[in-house]
Design a protein around this motif. Structure first.
Motif, mmCIF file in Angstrom:
data_model
loop_
_atom_site.group_PDB
_atom_site.id
_atom_site.type_symbol
_atom_site.label_atom_id
_atom_site.label_comp_id
_atom_site.label_asym_id
_atom_site.label_seq_id
_atom_site.Cartn_x
_atom_site.Cartn_y
_atom_site.Cartn_z
ATOM 1 N N SER A 283 0.826 -1.210 0.000
ATOM 2 C CA SER A 283 0.000 0.000 0.000
ATOM 3 C C SER A 283 0.861 1.261 0.000
ATOM 4 O O SER A 283 0.583 2.219 -0.733
ATOM 5 N N ASP B 37 0.925 3.892 -3.186
ATOM 6 C CA ASP B 37 0.556 5.294 -3.025
ATOM 7 C C ASP B 37 1.728 6.214 -3.344
ATOM 8 O O ASP B 37 1.543 7.277 -3.952
ATOM 9 N N ASP C 190 -3.352 7.525 4.977
ATOM 10 C CA ASP C 190 -4.562 6.753 4.670
ATOM 11 C C ASP C 190 -5.800 7.317 5.360
ATOM 12 O O ASP C 190 -6.911 7.213 4.839
ATOM 13 N N SER D 215 -7.748 8.406 0.673
ATOM 14 C CA SER D 215 -7.583 7.029 0.217
ATOM 15 C C SER D 215 -6.866 7.011 -1.126
ATOM 16 O O SER D 215 -6.689 8.050 -1.782
ATOM 17 N N THR D 216 -6.490 5.813 -1.552
ATOM 18 C CA THR D 216 -5.799 5.670 -2.838
ATOM 19 C C THR D 216 -6.646 6.183 -3.996
ATOM 20 O O THR D 216 -6.106 6.686 -4.991
#
Length: 362
Positions: A36, A40, A205, A209-210
Motif C-alpha cells: 500500500s 501510493d 490513509d 484514500s488511494t
C-alpha cells in the motif's frame, strides 16, 4: 545540429514509463502495508509527471491537417485496436471476465490502461487554446478542483479534467525549470523530496484514500464535501508537482540505455498491460515470498526488466506494426493503403503517408 533529439528528454520519458510499469506491477504483490505504501508513493507523482512531460512535448501541436492526421494515426487508431485487444485478452486469455458484455460499452468508457490515449486526444485538440496564455495554468487548476463535483465516465472525462493542470503546466513550463532539474546537485534535493513522499505515503490513509490519486472519482463518492475535496485535491497537485520535479532531477543527462526506450514509450505503455494481466492470472502473488521487501524488490526488478525489454529496439520495432499500424512501414493498414495506391493508376506520388515520427513528438 537542428532537429537533434535531446537525450535527457528521451531518458525522462523512459524513466517515467518505467515508473508507470512499476506502479501497475505492484498491484500483483501480496496485500500488505508495504504494498500500500509503495503503491501510493508511486501514484503521488507517476501519471502527473508523465502528463506534464507529454504536455511539454505537445507544444508544437496545431490544428493543421498534418497534426490532426498524426493525432488520428498515432492515438485514435491504436486506441480502437488496443481497447478491443485488451478486452479480448481479459475474456479469452486471462479469464478475468466472462464476456465482452461485462466490459461494454467498449471505446466509450476506456478500460485500463487505455484511458490515457483518449484523454491525450482531448488534451492535444485543446492545446492551441490551452497554450495560448499562461493564465490557462490557474484556470486549469480551478477546472481540476471543480471537476470533483461531477462524475462523467464517458471517455474518462473526469480524469481528463482532474489531471488537466499537469498537461497545461507542461505546455507553459519555462525552460529554466528543466535546466534547474538538470543542474548538478539537484539530484540530492530530488532524493530528499522522494524520501518525504515515501514517508508521507505510510501516514495519509486516514486523510485520503488511494482513490484520490486517480483524479477521477467525485468528491461525493469519496465521502468528502466540496471544500474538503478541493482542499485534498489541491494538496495532491502540489505533492505531484514536487514529486515530478524530484524524479526529473534523477534522469540521466547523457545518452544511456534508457534513451532508446524513451523513443518507444507508446509501445511500452500499450503492451505491458497484457503481461501484467497474464502474470496476475498465473498466480504471481502466490509465487512471492510474502508481503515484505523481498517481494517488492523482485516486483520492481521484474517491472523494470519488462519495460526495458519492450523498449528494446529489436522488440519495439517489431511491435510498431501493431502500435502504429498506419505510419509504420510494414504496418497492416499501411500495407493496405500502399496496395490500394498500386492498384490506382492515377494516384499522385504525394499521396504517400508521412513516415513514422514526422508528426508531433509524443
Amino acid at each position: 545540429m537542428p532537429g537533434r533529439r535531446d537525450p535527457w528528454l528521451d531518458n525522462a520519458k523512459a524513466v517515467l514509463i518505467v515508473v508507470v510499469v512499476v506502479g501497475h506491477a505492484i498491484v500483483l504483490m501480496p496485500s500488505g502495508p508495504l504494498k500500500s505504501q509503495a503503491y501510493d508513493f508511486i501514484y503521488y507523482f507517476h501519471m502527473p509527471a508523465f502528463v506534464l512531460v507529454t504536455g511539454y512535448l505537445s507544444r508544437s501541436f496545431r490544428w493543421t491537417r498534418r497534426h490532426l492526421w498524426s493525432l488520428v494515426t498515432t492515438l485514435v487508431v491504436p486506441y480502437l485496436v488496443f481497447e478491443l485487444l485488451m478486452a479480448l485478452w481479459r475474456v479469452h486469455v486471462v479469464e478475468q471476465v466472462d464476456s465482452l458484455d461485462v466490459l461494454s460499452p467498449l471505446w466509450l468508457n476506456p478500460h485500463w490502461p487505455m484511458w490515457y490515449l483518449v484523454v491525450l486526444v482531448m488534451w492535444r485538440l485543446a492545446t492551441p487554446v490551452l497554450g495560448r496564455h499562461p493564465v490557462m495554468v490557474p484556470l486549469s487548476v480551478a477546472v481540476s478542483l471543480l471537476a470533483g463535483t461531477v462524475d462523467v465516465e464517458l471517455f474518462d472525462i473526469n480524469r481528463a479534467l482532474g489531471l488537466l493542470p499537469f498537461f497545461v503546466i507542461g505546455l507553459h513550463l519555462p525552460r529554466g525549470v528543466l535546466q534547474a532539474a538538470k543542474a548538478r546537485g539537484s539530484g540530492l534535493a530530488g532524493l530528499v523530496v522522494l524520501g518525504g513522499l515515501w514517508w508521507l505515503a505510510e501516514r495519509t490513509d486516514d486523510h485520503w484514500s488511494t482513490q484520490w490519486l486517480y483524479y477521477r472519482a467525485s468528491y461525493d463518492s469519496l465521502d468528502a464535501t466540496l471544500a474538503e475535496g478541493m482542499e485534498i485535491r489541491a494538496q495532491l497537485i502540489v505533492l505531484a508537482l514536487l514529486g515530478t520535479f524530484a524524479v526529473l532531477t534523477l534522469v540521466p543527462r547523457r545518452t544511456s540505455p534508457l534513451t532508446q526506450v524513451g523513443t518507444y514509450t507508446m509501445g511500452v505503455y500499450l503492451l505491458h498491460g497484457f503481461v501484467i494481466r497474464l502474470a496476475e492470472h498465473e498466480g504471481y502473488a502466490d509465487a512471492m515470498p510474502g508481503d515484505g521487501w523481498a517481494s517488492l524488490l523482485i516486483t520492481v526488478a521484474a517491472a523494470v526488466a519488462l519495460a526495458m525489454l519492450l523498449g528494446w529496439r529489436p522488440v519495439a520495432t517489431k511491435a510498431l506494426w501493431l502500435v502504429d499500424p498506419v505510419n509504420t512501414a510494414g504496418g497492416w493498414l499501411r500495407r493496405r493503403a500502399d496496395a490500394r495506391r498500386e492498384r490506382s493508376t492515377d494516384a499522385p506520388p504525394s499521396a504517400t503517408l508521412e513516415p513514422h515520427g514526422r508528426g508531433p513528438r509524443r
